[in-house]
Design a protein around this motif. Structure first.
Motif, mmCIF file in Angstrom:
data_model
loop_
_atom_site.group_PDB
_atom_site.id
_atom_site.type_symbol
_atom_site.label_atom_id
_atom_site.label_comp_id
_atom_site.label_asym_id
_atom_site.label_seq_id
_atom_site.Cartn_x
_atom_site.Cartn_y
_atom_site.Cartn_z
ATOM 1 N N ILE A 213 48.959 61.691 9.116
ATOM 2 C CA ILE A 213 49.227 61.790 10.552
ATOM 3 C C ILE A 213 48.021 61.238 11.305
ATOM 4 C CG2 ILE A 213 49.799 63.341 12.461
ATOM 5 C CD1 ILE A 213 50.799 65.342 10.373
ATOM 6 N N GLY A 214 48.267 60.408 12.298
ATOM 7 C CA GLY A 214 47.149 59.834 13.032
ATOM 8 C C GLY A 214 47.497 59.508 14.470
ATOM 9 N N GLY A 215 46.475 59.128 15.214
ATOM 10 C CA GLY A 215 46.656 58.738 16.603
ATOM 11 C C GLY A 215 45.494 59.208 17.455
ATOM 12 N N PRO A 216 45.495 58.888 18.740
ATOM 13 C CA PRO A 216 44.466 59.408 19.653
ATOM 14 C C PRO A 216 44.640 60.917 19.802
ATOM 15 C CG PRO A 216 45.708 57.586 20.632
ATOM 16 C CD PRO A 216 46.467 58.034 19.441
ATOM 17 N N PHE A 217 43.548 61.631 19.998
ATOM 18 C CA PHE A 217 43.699 63.079 20.193
ATOM 19 C C PHE A 217 42.837 63.608 21.327
ATOM 20 C CE2 PHE A 217 39.833 63.046 17.865
ATOM 21 C CZ PHE A 217 39.212 64.293 17.990
ATOM 22 N N LEU A 218 42.055 62.736 21.968
ATOM 23 C CA LEU A 218 41.207 63.155 23.080
ATOM 24 C C LEU A 218 41.472 62.286 24.308
ATOM 25 C CD1 LEU A 218 37.813 63.679 21.234
ATOM 26 C CD2 LEU A 218 39.059 65.441 22.492
ATOM 27 N N GLY A 219 41.763 62.935 25.424
ATOM 28 C CA GLY A 219 42.014 62.185 26.645
ATOM 29 C C GLY A 219 40.807 61.424 27.151
ATOM 30 N N VAL A 220 39.590 61.887 26.808
ATOM 31 C CA VAL A 220 38.383 61.174 27.220
ATOM 32 C C VAL A 220 38.069 60.024 26.262
ATOM 33 C CG1 VAL A 220 37.309 63.067 28.478
ATOM 34 C CG2 VAL A 220 36.990 62.910 26.001
ATOM 35 N N MET B 268 51.784 63.877 23.355
ATOM 36 C CA MET B 268 52.357 62.621 22.865
ATOM 37 C C MET B 268 52.815 62.675 21.411
ATOM 38 S SD MET B 268 49.011 60.144 22.313
ATOM 39 C CE MET B 268 49.958 58.907 21.430
ATOM 40 N N GLY B 269 52.619 63.804 20.735
ATOM 41 C CA GLY B 269 53.023 63.909 19.345
ATOM 42 C C GLY B 269 52.112 63.121 18.428
ATOM 43 N N GLY B 270 52.403 63.201 17.135
ATOM 44 C CA GLY B 270 51.621 62.474 16.141
ATOM 45 C C GLY B 270 52.539 61.708 15.209
ATOM 46 N N PRO B 271 52.381 60.391 15.115
ATOM 47 C CA PRO B 271 53.227 59.604 14.197
ATOM 48 C C PRO B 271 52.889 59.934 12.745
ATOM 49 C CG PRO B 271 52.119 58.201 15.831
ATOM 50 C CD PRO B 271 51.463 59.544 15.885
ATOM 51 N N LEU B 272 53.927 60.020 11.915
ATOM 52 C CA LEU B 272 53.735 60.194 10.484
ATOM 53 C C LEU B 272 53.645 58.807 9.867
ATOM 54 C CD1 LEU B 272 53.565 62.102 8.041
ATOM 55 C CD2 LEU B 272 56.059 62.001 7.893
ATOM 56 N N PHE B 273 52.452 58.416 9.478
ATOM 57 C CA PHE B 273 52.220 57.088 8.924
ATOM 58 C C PHE B 273 52.563 57.055 7.433
ATOM 59 C CE2 PHE B 273 48.386 56.575 12.031
ATOM 60 C CZ PHE B 273 49.255 56.345 13.076
ATOM 61 N N GLY B 274 53.199 55.981 6.995
ATOM 62 C CA GLY B 274 53.358 55.745 5.567
ATOM 63 C C GLY B 274 54.732 55.993 4.988
ATOM 64 N N VAL B 275 55.677 56.540 5.762
ATOM 65 C CA VAL B 275 57.036 56.717 5.257
ATOM 66 C C VAL B 275 57.904 55.579 5.788
ATOM 67 C CG1 VAL B 275 56.873 59.198 5.001
ATOM 68 C CG2 VAL B 275 57.663 58.256 7.173
ATOM 69 N N ASN B 276 59.018 55.331 5.106
ATOM 70 C CA ASN B 276 59.894 54.214 5.468
ATOM 71 C C ASN B 276 60.841 54.594 6.599
ATOM 72 O OD1 ASN B 276 59.046 52.152 3.541
ATOM 73 N ND2 ASN B 276 59.806 53.569 1.982
ATOM 74 N N GLY B 277 60.258 54.862 7.736
ATOM 75 C CA GLY B 277 61.018 55.224 8.924
ATOM 76 C C GLY B 277 60.069 55.764 9.976
#
Length: 344
Positions: free
Chosen positions: A136-143, A287-296
């Protein structure tokens, strides 16, 4: 800041685990309907039919593309994900994931058990070739909205090759979603020098250095805010602690600001300052967190999310689907595999 396929983009079929989260289905249904106002989407609300339809009765959905897909029960956070999937083959998360597998949905969004969401995605959609586990990845801090953290908590014990795949997937997200050319990838450690860190960091450093990624070396916690790095790689144990620490800090600081500035600012203005501070430190909840690495395209959200957070997760997922995030990640992993960077 984020690439946007636009309101008039191609129709995206969104399967929502309506029973997931602490406030499903009331908040999940409300948030999903809110997302329809911003994007061209078809909603597939997966859950106990009578309960979901009762929630929909509170809204005017005439003319909207909303469908209820029946399921039975949900897998709770207190259940072992694998055992839960076996015991509840008709649970909302499994039914929703099957919609992705059959091609009846383009995007899956769940605020339910993270473990169950990951397990069902891996079993039914499969991992991208060359990948050991999703993350799971993505931005997590508004600053620091253009700094990506990966992994946020899905993998506790990680081999060096897995850390390289984290860097690759995070780099694709940074480039495709945030529009950053040739993202700089850093490895989180206790010092910027190559000799700093534990064995995991040392071994991962070597593999990252050999990869074709734009690896700049070790980075420290302060570098989330310096602009020195675009993607910060760590295992899920460290990543989850960092994320939850900032969430708790934001809550504490919001209360502190309210107490300190009470009587110095009008109540409504003080409330806005407090809310803004909380949202700045709780970005994954908005904004949620994208699950990276699965086929969808799968979006995982915080269980405590209210309607706005669910709408935000759908918004992120629709944007990712619109720019072909999954295909781009497959291509990046293939390049790493051909170079031998994903070796154990």
């Amino acid at each position: 800041m984020f690439k946007d396929p636009g309101r008039g983009g191609a129709l995206v079929k969104v399967a929502v685990d309506a029973m997931g989260g602490d406030f499903g289905p009331s908040e999940t249904v409300k948030g999903a309907l809110q997302a329809m106002e911003a994007h061209n989407i078809e909603l597939l609300l997966v859950g106990d039919r009578e309960v979901v339809e009762a929630e929909l009765a509170h809204y005017d959905i005439k003319g909207k593309s909303v469908q209820v897909v029946a399921s039975e029960g949900k897998i709770g956070d207190d259940e072992h994900p694998i055992e839960g999937l076996r015991r509840k083959p008709k649970s909302s998360i499994l039914v929703a994931t099957k919609l992705m597998k059959t091609g009846d949905a383009d995007l899956l969004v769940s605020m339910g058990s993270t473990g169950a969401s990951m397990a069902s995605s891996v079993f039914l959609l499969g991992l991208m070739e060359g990948l050991e586990r999703p993350c799971i990845g993505g931005p997590f801090l508004g600053v620091a909205p253009r700094t990506v953290l990966v992994d946020m908590g899905s993998n506790i014990d990680c081999r060096p090759s897995l850390m390289v795949s984290f860097g690759a997937l995070g780099s694709v997200f940074s480039h495709e979603y945030l529009g950053i050319e040739n993202p700089k990838v850093g490895l989180l450690s206790v010092g910027s020098e190559a000799a700093k860190g534990n064995r995991q960091v040392h071994d991962s450093y070597e593999l990252l250095q050999e990869s074709h990624l734009n690896f700049i070396g070790n980075v420290e916690g302060m570098d989330f805010f310096t602009g020195r790095v675009d993607v910060i790689v760590c295992d899920g144990f460290v990543g989850n602690i960092i994320m939850k620490f900032t969430e708790g800090l934001g809550t504490a600081l919001s209360r502190y600001v309210e107490q300190r500035l009470a009587g110095h600012l009008p109540a409504d203005e003080l409330g806005k300052v407090s809310d803004d501070l909380w949202q700045t430190t709780n970005m994954p909840r908005t904004m949620g967190g994208p699950l990276f690495g699965v086929n969808g395209m799968v979006m995982i959200g915080h269980g405590s999310c209210r309607a706005s957070g669910i709408a935000g997760a759908i918004d992120t997922g629709v944007r990712c689907a619109g720019i072909g995030m999954v295909d781009s990640m497959r291509q990046e992993l293939a390049r790493l595999a051909s170079a031998g960077a994903l070796k154990s």
